[in-house]
Design an enzyme around this catalytic site. Structure first.
Site, PDB file in Angstrom:
ATOM      1  N   HIS A   1       0.803  -1.166   0.064  1.00  0.00           N
ATOM      2  CA  HIS A   1       0.064  -0.036   0.097  1.00  0.00           C
ATOM      3  C   HIS A   1       0.636   1.387  -0.098  1.00  0.00           C
ATOM      4  CE1 HIS A   1      -3.644  -2.283   0.690  1.00  0.00           C
ATOM      5  NE2 HIS A   1      -3.388  -2.753   1.707  1.00  0.00           N
TER       6      HIS A   1
ATOM      7  N   ASP B   1      -4.369 -12.347   4.217  1.00  0.00           N
ATOM      8  CA  ASP B   1      -5.388 -11.731   4.953  1.00  0.00           C
ATOM      9  C   ASP B   1      -6.561 -12.182   4.024  1.00  0.00           C
ATOM     10  OD1 ASP B   1      -4.533  -9.946   2.767  1.00  0.00           O
ATOM     11  OD2 ASP B   1      -4.464  -8.251   4.333  1.00  0.00           O
TER      12      ASP B   1
HETATM   13 ZN   LIG Z   1      -4.071  -6.851   3.063  1.00  0.00          ZN
END
Ligand SMILES: [Zn+2]
Ligand SMILES: [Zn+2]
Ligand SMILES: [Zn+2]
Lengths: 871, 503
Positions: B141, B264
């Site tokens: 990110h 995740d």
């Molecule tokens: Zn993630």
């Protein structure tokens, strides 16, 4: 039968609602269901289940200008996304919420209107195509299209980030809500019951619409400068050696078996090193525990590193494990910490939670943060943690994962009962019977059908409309009538719609008061400010994991708001000046005691004239009363002796009556004044040979007495019992051999980074001696492979507790202070005692019993059971 | 044990024993400890001894500013929990504070994570490894001048930039449940890096990754986004991952691949909403591995740490081509894996909101986008010069020219697509995605083999390991030819001259 079962199961799963499910909620019998997503299911103390839900709004719930804009948005989405129309509309929503006023403007904007009409055209073209594909069911084509358009609006929802709590019993079934994907045809939603879609996010407080879509930004500030492909003669100048250090390579001549063997050896060395190390032997009073400690991963990692460093030669690697300074001892944080440090840590954890910086500062300043973090993650594997977790699990029991709610079968109050018998039940309160009289045989308001099993009143009562069963179901689920044709549809929807909006406004008025404090995070030590409430809400959710009602800046979890009383200058002064009117002490004791404000005012008016300005100033100054320290007060409160009575004073220690028997006598003192502790044997074997420890450098060094090692080794019992002559306990409870023998004179509290290789200088077995010792230890059968996992021998004592959970005995769980090791004799004598006797004995160990002789004698003799004090 | 069997890959693994002790703060879901848990499992499974284990260097400021802005890195270097108050303005600007808190050793943590990925890339460039693993990396990110979603320094971008020195085209695949926005944004406008991300989309962090986000400028069609809904299970995942990635491999023809293995997306993740098992997740690693391209495997998200370490342990075993038992070996963190103490996990009974219909729609839209790609852009099949390790020859000037040519090339490729397209689609329909994959795997082995053997000639260390190098080199020339045929085959009979527009 089987069939029955499966249908039953199906019913069951249909009526089982889980967190994350989208559901219908009935909050009013006449209005459509509300659509919510279950975020949490909580059991209330009264045994009911409450659902914390995220709200989805229907088109009918939006303010009118926003509805119109939403219509246009839908048109645009229905059409090719790359067209300028869609792009324009997309731009409008992207990231910036469109408020009601803006929406109203936008609706009037001729440019957008043009867009709208274009979109309209396109949509109808699209629908035309769809119509051609779909098999027409005989009705007029354009009518079908209009009908679909109409119904499509019932399937669009608007996500809000609003969260509310509703009783789970109001759930009326499941539905599905998905973010519309342009690739999907809207028809796919229409063709499936209970399916909804959303594109836009509605904020009920700000009255805005927003397409919640992130954006990939383009520009030199966002993209990377591109690395060009190197030319033939170009080098990148990278030296791989500078970028990495080799720790292990699979390219060597050792077999897997050889590596395994070496691992066993290094664990054995570790076990032995622990036996020699006084601080370890206190912590791990049994060979089992030493072996388990020596089998922790740090020893294995060290073994692998050693192999690599010695070029994968087992021989030199092995020698390096037993340097002249003594066998290598690798300890991780788990082992490094003393029991008192462990207790401190747990206490700190209780107080501060997992704020390790605070824990370090206030409780364990001699540890580094890394020490603490590493210890924390290891501590979690201990039974102490598991117990805590169990307590928490009980607490968390009120949070449910799913709830079973049987299908709701009670008739709706809107049901028109033709059966007069039911009149009583239905009552006249809702006026259904009057309506019955009025409606007569009116056709269904929606489909104009005049036959239906059940009829429902619908719309404002004076209009006396009714719906057939199917249309009623449709209305409840989709919030509209199947066709737009009804003469009432529009007005009616408006009329019904008013209600929720009004309540919303009311709520908003309430929150106006809160709003003046701006959108500031109320979380402790945060206090971030935001332009929009929505942003604050998102901040709460993301930064603090708190869901908030968007109409209140306070976290939803907090049920009661704190308040404080701000006293004005007058009030403060009047407390001084009108003391006899206010009687503040009395008022404090008797909150119901009424203070007459007028009396105070009168008194104040008189009194104020009599005092000068300096007096007033001094009155207003806050004077801290010196009441002494809180600790002193607390102590005094719990200790009436300070009141002065002679008979209440504590008897001095030396005046205390001596007990007949000392249950746990203190061990004798050594020459340096420290206590001498006895060691317990590992097994109830006959008293093993003792080692005499020559106190060479004035510290505890354990050396086998019969230094003629090779001969004596075969006799080395499985339970090596060494009795240290003196084991002065260090004040911190932390003690390393090296601290004493001067190798590390500066005993800096933060221990050295692992692996910790404690030298054991005075005991230097030759390699042969060493090998023999290893062999002996192995022959004794104790530390070696008990559990084989994946073909890898591993020392770990696995036991199963009552719950069947695998457990590993850890020194962490060893008792902190005393324990009693019974001999066979004790055990036998215990068996002779009745349960009551045993219990009584346990409570009063000094008491004499029939078998007591045996008992007490043993405690005092060295051969008997031994008392060990840990740490 | 002395020699790795030929089917096995040379795997390098990067780990720093400090990594597990960095702590994001109380209640923060990101726990670097999961990397240590993985490491200890690897040791006790006996996988550790089968790989080259490296401690990565700490990436320097210079290395990080290859992508990130100077001031951002300078800021990261100077901020500490005890001087945070002096930096409140910058913190806001660089989005540090909430999701991305300031914690002790923050900069070091970034250095280690980035150091591992950069070292991996250099290792692959030097052809000193076939697979590099850095579970401490994958922080997808992070933006050029902004922290985001628990990520500060984008080790992936740094790794890709390093790979681009020797690889004309690099493929990035992201199976984290979140969109790989940082990497996508960094390479949004280039055709040398294709980013493919499979993620939950809709009311979910970071909000990007729409099906329609396909890249911009020169990079149009070089960003592939697969928006998914809650409840993706193994079967659905494979049904979309395999055909799309097969197609991507076929059309983009990368010479190196990075796979971000954010865990995740596993079932039961604290922040995720998918329903994948460790096996299903690992299939993606298996899939990429089969292409025999230089392959970097990175970590990423993953917030139910016991499952993260299960997953990454399993994926390491997949990379190594070693089977490991389902029974977990005893290790320091054994108790975390209770009550079953097994490697593999079962999916939950959550609803899968991804209907076949939905997935099919997404798939066909993405296929359409991929058909817009010029077939194997800038592909140059020519023998690698004796003294160079590089695969393809190109330079920046060339790239600029490329840009000019692109407009001419595009229509051509569309023409190709029209001719080829029908064929391809009927193919895949006949054989199913599986068959399609096999076919492509076949055709992709070749370039890699060639590269490997050629490169090996110059690297001393590698030589001893590959005994059959002579045999292979002789094979290579054939394969090179074959590959050339393949390249032209795309053009069919229409034009027989090899890819004129490329240089
Ligand atoms: Zn993630
Ligand atoms: Zn009807
Ligand atoms: Zn906050």
């Amino acid at each position: 039968m089987a069939n029955n079962n499966s249908t039953h199961n199906k019913m069951y799963s249909e009526s089982t609602y889980r967190v994350g499910d989208y559901v219908y909620f009935e909050t009013s019998s006449s209005s459509p269901y509300q659509i919510r997503r279950i975020e949490e299911l909580n059991k209330t103390p009264s045994g009911n289940v409450e659902a914390k839900v995220m709200c989805f709004y229907r088109r009918r719930d939006l303010p009118t200008p926003l509805v119109q804009l939403a219509d246009k948005h839908q048109m645009a989405t229905a059409e090719d996304s790359d067209s300028p129309v869609a792009m324009k509309l997309k731009k409008m929503w992207l990231k910036t919420p469109v408020s009601e006023e803006q929406a109203a403007q936008a609706v009037l904007d001729p440019a957008i209107d043009k867009v709208f009409s274009e979109a309209e055209e396109n949509t109808s073209a699209l629908e035309e195509e769809q119509r051609n594909n779909a098999n027409s069911n005989g009705t007029d084509k354009s009518e079908l299209s209009n009908k679909q358009k109409h119904q499509m609006k019932h399937r669009e929802l608007f996500l809000s980030r609003q969260v509310e709590t509703l009783p789970a019993t109001h759930i009326r079934g499941k539905c599905s809500v998905t973010l519309l994907n342009e690739e999907e045809s809207l028809l796919s939603y229409l063709n499936k019951d209970d399916t909804f879609f959303y594109c836009l996010v509605f904020d009920p407080t700000q009255k805005t619409l927003l397409a919640d879509k992130g954006e990939i930004r383009v520009g030199s500030r966002y993209q990377t400068e591109l690395q060009h492909l190197l030319k033939d003669d170009e080098t990148d100048g990278r030296k791989i050696e500078e970028l990495e250090t080799l720790i292990w390579t699979p390219h060597h001549s050792l077999t897997d078996r050889k590596i395994d063997q070496f691992l066993v050896v290094s664990r054995s060395v570790g076990t032995f090193a622990r036996a020699l190390d006084c601080s370890s032997s206190v912590k791990q009073p049994s060979l089992h525990m030493s072996a388990a400690a020596a089998s922790r991963d740090i020893t294995l990692f060290h073994a692998m590193d050693t192999l690599h460093k010695h070029n994968y030669s087992i021989e030199t690697a092995m020698c390096s494990l037993v340097p002249s300074s003594g066998p290598v001892l690798c300890r991780d944080e788990m082992e490094e910490w003393s029991a008192s440090e462990a207790n401190l840590f747990e206490e700190a954890l209780d107080k501060y939670g997992k704020d390790f910086n605070d824990i370090r500062n206030d409780f364990l300043p001699w540890k580094t943060l890394k020490n603490i973090v590493e210890y924390y993650y290891m501590w979690k594997t201990t039974d102490r943690y598991v117990q805590q977790k169990r307590v928490k699990a009980v607490e968390a029991e009120s949070k449910l994962k799913q709830v079973y709610i049987p299908n709701y079968t009670k008739p709706s109050p809107a049901l028109i009962t033709n059966n007069s018998k039911n009149n009583l039940l239905n009552g006249t309160a809702n006026g259904n019977n009057d309506i019955l009289a009025l409606t007569g045989n009116k056709p269904c308001e929606s489909c104009s059908s005049s036959s239906s099993a059940n009829w429902y009143t619908w719309g404002p009562s004076h209009l006396t409309c009714r719906l057939c069963q199917t249309c009623w179901n449709y209305w409840k689920k989709y919030g509209g009538l199947k066709t737009a044709a009804s003469r009432l549809a529009e007005n009616d929807v408006e009329a019904l719609k008013k209600r929720p909006v009004e309540t919303l406004e009311d709520e908003e008025k309430v929150t106006q008061a809160h709003r003046q404090s701006s959108n500031k995070c109320t979380y402790v030590n945060c206090g971030k400010e935001f332009k929009l409430k929505a942003h604050l809400a998102r901040h709460y959710a993301q930064a603090h994991g708190i869901a908030i009602r968007s109409n209140s800046p306070r976290p939803i979890m907090k049920t009661r708001s704190a308040f404080y009383l701000q006293t004005t200058v007058t009030t403060k002064l009047s407390r001084k000046l009108c003391r006899h009117v206010i009687k503040s002490k009395k008022a404090a004791r008797q909150p119901s005691y009424a203070v007459s404000l007028t009396a105070v005012k009168n008194e104040f008016a008189i009194a104020i004239t009599k005092v000068n300005i300096t007096d007033i100033k001094s009155f207003l100054k806050y004077k801290k009363k010196d009441r002494g320290s809180v600790t002193l007060i607390a102590n005094r409160l719990g200790n009436p002796a300070t009141t002065g009575c002679e008979w209440l004073k504590l008897t001095p220690k030396d005046m205390m009556p001596k007990p007949e028997k000392v249950a746990f006598p203190k061990p004798p003192k050594g020459p340096d004044g420290s206590l001498i502790y006895e060691r317990i044997p590992n097994k109830a074997t006959p008293e093993p040979e003792k080692f005499v420890i020559p106190n060479t450098i004035g510290c505890t060094i354990i050396t086998p007495s019969n230094i003629g090692m090779p001969q004596s080794l075969p006799n080395l019992p499985a339970s090596v019992t060494a009795t240290p002559i003196s084991a002065p306990l260090p004040p911190s409870g932390k003690r390393r051999a090296y601290e004493l023998n001067g190798l590390d004179p500066a005993v800096a509290p933060p221990p050295t980074k692992r692996p910790n290789k404690d030298p054991m200088p005075s005991f230097r077995p030759s390699p042969e001696q060493y090998a023999a010792m290893i062999e002996a230890a192995q022959a004794a059968g104790q530390p070696l492979p008990r559990t084989h996992m994946n073909g890898k021998p591993k020392i770990a004592q696995m036991s199963r507790s009552g719950s069947g959970r695998k457990q590993v005995i850890s020194w962490m769980d060893a008792p902190d202070d005393y324990y009693f090791r019974p001999t066979e004799n004790n055990k036998r004598s215990r068996r002779n005692l009745s349960v009551t006797e045993l219990r009584r004995l346990a409570r009063r160990p000094w008491r004499k019993t029939s078998v007591n002789n045996n008992f007490s004698n043993n405690t005092s003799t060295p051969e008997g059971p031994q008392v060990v004090i840990l740490d | 044990m002395s020699t790795v069997p030929h089917s096995k890959k040379r795997v390098c693994y990067y780990y720093d024993s400090d990594i597990g002790n960095y702590y994001y703060g109380q209640g923060h879901p990101m726990k670097p400890h999961r990397i240590r848990m993985t490491h200890n499992l690897l040791l006790n499974y006996g996988l550790y001894r089968k790989m080259e284990i490296y401690r990565p260097h700490k990436a320097t400021q210079d290395e990080m500013t290859k992508f990130h802005s100077d001031e951002y890195i300078r800021f990261l270097r100077s901020i500490r929990p005890d001087n945070m108050n002096e930096y409140s303005k910058q913190m806001q600007r660089f989005n540090v504070g909430e999701d991305c808190p300031v914690f002790d050793g923050l900069y070091e943590f970034c250095q280690l994570s980035a150091g591992g990925s950069v070292a991996s890339a250099v290792k692959l460039n030097k052809q000193a490894a076939e697979i590099c693993i850095n579970w401490g990396g994958g922080l997808h990110h992070a933006k050029k001048s902004e922290a985001s979603g628990f990520c500060y320094v984008n080790d992936i971008v740094l790794g890709i930039l390093e790979l681009l020195k020797y690889h004309q085209r690099v493929l990035y695949i992201d199976i984290d449940v979140h969109h790989g926005d940082g990497v996508e944004e960094a390479f949004f406008t280039t055709d040398r890096v294709m980013t493919a991300s499979f993620h939950k989309y809709g009311e979910y962090f970071p909000g990007t990754g729409d099906l329609r986000d396909i890249g911009a400028g020169k990079g149009k069609y070089y960003a592939v986004n697969v928006p998914l809904r809650d409840g993706m299970d193994d079967e659905s995942y494979e049904s979309i991952f395999v055909p799309i990635m097969t197609k991507v491999m076929e059309t983009f023809q990368p010479s190196a691949v990075i796979l971000q293995c954010g865990a995740d997306s596993l079932t039961g993740d604290r922040l995720g909403c998918f329903n994948l098992t460790v096996k299903g997740h690992g299939k993606c690693v298996e899939f990429v591995k089969k292409y025999n391209l230089p392959f970097m495997v990175l970590g990423g998200g993953g917030y139910t740490i016991r499952n993260v370490s299960r997953c990454w342990t399993y994926e390491t075993s997949v990379a190594l081509g070693v089977e490991i038992a389902n029974e977990l070996p005893y290790n320091d963190y054994f108790e975390y894996f209770g009550p079953d103490f097994k490697l593999h996990i079962s999916p939950s009974n959550m609803t899968n909101l991804n209907t076949t219909d939905y997935l099919d729609k997404v798939k066909s839209r993405l296929f359409e986008n991929l058909r817009m790609l010029p077939h194997a852009p800038g592909v140059q099949v020519q023998p690698i010069p004796e003294d160079g390790i590089k695969m393809d020859i190109d330079d920046q000037d060339g790239a600029v020219e490329d840009d000019d040519n692109k407009d001419e090339r595009l229509p051509q490729s569309i023409k190709d697509k029209r001719i080829m397209g029908d064929n391809e689609f009927s193919d895949s329909e006949d054989e199913g995605p599986q068959g399609d994959g096999r076919k492509n795997r076949e055709s992709f082995k070749n370039p890699r083999k060639k590269q490997k053997t050629d490169g090996k000639a110059e690297i001393d260390g590698v030589k001893e390991e590959k005994n059959s190098s002579e045999e292979k080199t002789s094979e290579t020339s054939n394969q090179t030819e074959k590959k050339e045929e393949n390249g032209t085959a795309t053009k069919k009979e229409e034009s027989n001259e090899p890819l004129t527009c490329e240089t």
